[in-house]
Design an enzyme around this catalytic site. Structure first.
Site, PDB file in Angstrom:
ATOM      1  N   LYS A 179       0.843  -1.128  -0.031  1.00 22.18           N
ATOM      2  CA  LYS A 179      -0.020  -0.058  -0.106  1.00 22.18           C
ATOM      3  C   LYS A 179       0.942   1.217  -0.047  1.00 22.18           C
ATOM      4  CE  LYS A 179      -4.079  -2.237   2.019  1.00 22.18           C
ATOM      5  NZ  LYS A 179      -4.554  -2.753   3.201  1.00 22.18           N
ATOM      6  N   GLN A 193      -5.316  -1.907   9.306  1.00 16.23           N
ATOM      7  CA  GLN A 193      -5.351  -3.133   8.541  1.00 16.23           C
ATOM      8  C   GLN A 193      -5.817  -4.247   9.513  1.00 16.23           C
ATOM      9  OE1 GLN A 193      -4.002  -3.437   5.672  1.00 16.23           O
ATOM     10  NE2 GLN A 193      -4.201  -5.731   5.871  1.00 16.23           N
ATOM     11  N   ASP A 224     -11.245   2.915   3.807  1.00 17.91           N
ATOM     12  CA  ASP A 224     -11.745   1.436   3.497  1.00 17.91           C
ATOM     13  C   ASP A 224     -13.165   1.081   3.409  1.00 17.91           C
ATOM     14  OD1 ASP A 224      -9.953  -0.535   3.450  1.00 17.91           O
ATOM     15  OD2 ASP A 224      -9.343  -0.709   5.506  1.00 17.91           O
TER      16      ASP A 224
HETATM   17  N1  GUN Z   1      -7.025  -7.146   5.606  1.00 12.54           N
HETATM   18  C1  GUN Z   1      -7.463  -7.830   4.596  1.00 12.54           C
HETATM   19  N2  GUN Z   1      -7.974  -7.183   3.571  1.00 12.54           N
HETATM   20  C2  GUN Z   1      -7.940  -5.779   4.134  1.00 12.54           C
HETATM   21  C3  GUN Z   1      -8.721  -4.523   3.752  1.00 12.54           C
HETATM   22  O1  GUN Z   1      -8.906  -4.489   2.502  1.00 12.54           O
HETATM   23  N3  GUN Z   1      -8.475  -3.608   4.457  1.00 12.54           N
HETATM   24  C4  GUN Z   1      -8.090  -3.672   5.695  1.00 12.54           C
HETATM   25  N4  GUN Z   1      -8.034  -2.536   6.643  1.00 12.54           N
HETATM   26  N5  GUN Z   1      -7.488  -4.869   6.032  1.00 12.54           N
HETATM   27  C5  GUN Z   1      -7.611  -5.889   5.380  1.00 12.54           C
END
Ligand code: GUN
Length: 286
Positions: free
Chosen positions: A53, A97, A120
């Site tokens: 990211k 996350q 998100d």
């Molecule tokens: N863990 C797995 N996929 C995601 C996601 O799309 N966003 C976040 N914040 N954590 C994740």
């Protein structure tokens, strides 16, 4: 005849080029979009996701910062950090996350993020907004799938869409987004009785179960669009999806591969939401 392969890498590249022009326009107004990522613990998969990211942010001109907490951190400590980021003018998007350690209440952490920075789309208000068709930020993976369908001119209205998987991150929001576009939606899970009866009637089949190659060729209608959100590593190291790609690609009309399908789109849509948040914060129209 084999299916058209939906190339997630190519679509992600195209979308990221568009995003780059948006960050350049913002830069001319002295604005740099900023994303803060919070990671608790040292889950290896999460660490890789976060690294990817951060790299993607720098490629399209987004400032990013990572806030690391040990796995035994207190929830209050993390929420204090979120509150500070909510107030920061340099940060337009905040992402925690997942998964969080067992002793965290994920929903409380998510709802401490300012709604307008919840890139998100996991804040309960944003979930509710999605349910009622007033989307603020679309969750990144299903948003990416919608872009892939759109770029391939795959009709949704009036079609039967079957979602296999009922997670909060993919299955539920995906079903809602397809519903909002006029599809008739069936939500199944890996536990659904006679699953094949449902999947065989799907014009659009989206699968997110985490079970390697669970969708076999006999479960797919000829000419269907098959979207594979799964990403599973087999004992021999090979990456495969939740769909048996090699056989299903001979029967489907469109299919996403793994890797190189939905995967590259998830981070792309996170970048998109972050830029959108910055534009909204500064009243800039795209
Ligand atoms: N863990 C797995 N996929 C995601 C996601 O799309 N966003 C976040 N914040 N954590 C994740």
């Amino acid at each position: 005849m084999g299916a058209n392969i939906i190339d997630g890498n190519a679509i992600a590249r195209e979308v990221r080029a568009e995003l780059r022009t948006r960050t350049e326009s913002l830069e001319k107004c002295g604005i740099k979009p900023g994303l803060a990522v919070i990671i608790v613990g040292d889950d290896p998969a999460s660490t890789i996701y976060v690294r990817n990211k951060v790299k993607a942010c720098s490629e399209v001109g987004i400032h990013s910062e990572v806030h690391n907490f040990p796995k035994d951190a207190e929830q209050d400590e993390v929420q204090r950090c979120i509150r500070e980021l909510n107030e920061s003018p340099l940060i337009h998007g905040i992402l925690v996350q997942l998964p969080l350690p067992q002793h965290f209440e994920a929903n409380r952490v998510m709802t401490s993020i300012a709604v307008e920075k919840d890139v998100d789309g996991f804040h309960l208000c944003n979930v509710g907004a999605l349910v009622t068709g007033n989307t603020v930020f679309s969750p990144c993976t299903p948003y990416g799938v919608m872009i892939m369908l759109n770029k391939n001119h795959i009709p949704i209205e009036g079609k039967h869409a079957v979602m296999v998987g009922r997670s909060n991150i993919v299955g539920k929001p995906m079903a809602l987004m397809l519903l909002a576009k006029g599809a008739t939606v069936t939500i199944c899970s890996s536990k659904t009785r006679d699953l094949a009866t449902h999947t065989k009637s799907a014009d659009i089949l989206v699968v997110a179960t985490g079970i390697p190659r669970m969708i076999s060729v006999g479960m797919v209608k000829p000419g269907a669009t098959v979207v594979d959100v799964g990403i599973n590593r087999l004992p021999d190291g090979k990456l495969v999806g939740d769909v048996d790609f090699e056989s299903v690609k001979e029967k489907a009309g469109f299919i996403t591969p793994v890797p190189g399908g939905v995967g590259p789109m998830t981070i792309t849509m996170l970048l998109c939401n972050t830029i959108e948040a910055a534009e909204r914060a500064h009243d800039v129209t795209k």
